[in-house]
Design a protein around this motif. Structure first.
Motif: not given
Length: 88
Positions: A28-37
């Motif tokens: 799973c690739l996501f933005d760790p700052k926003t949690g958006k996948i």
């Protein structure tokens, strides 16, 4: 729905009917700052080919391409080449 239940679902591409395995086999690739996948990266399905042309070792399923999360399967429209912009 629990993450463990989601991981047991089979990934199927609607465009060609190709089975890509299970979500548990993907990253799973996501933005760790926003949690958006952003999507899921997984090994390309094995295809027998006699050509010397190199095939990609992995594919990317963008979150926007997921059409349906059903009881047993996740249906998506298409894959795209793995993008380096999501890798950190």
């Amino acid at each position: 729905m629990l993450l463990s239940e989601l991981a047991e679902k089979e990934l199927i591409e609607m465009e060609n009917g190709v089975r890509f395995g299970f979500l548990a086999d993907s990253e799973c690739l996501f933005d760790p700052k926003t949690g958006k996948i952003h999507g899921f990266e997984l090994a390309a399905p094995f295809r027998l080919s006699f050509s010397k042309k190199k095939t990609e070792s992995s594919v990317f399923i963008p979150w926007e391409e997921i059409l349906l999360i059903g009881e047993d399967r996740i249906l998506f429209q298409k894959t795209v080449p793995t993008s380096k912009q999501y890798k950190q």
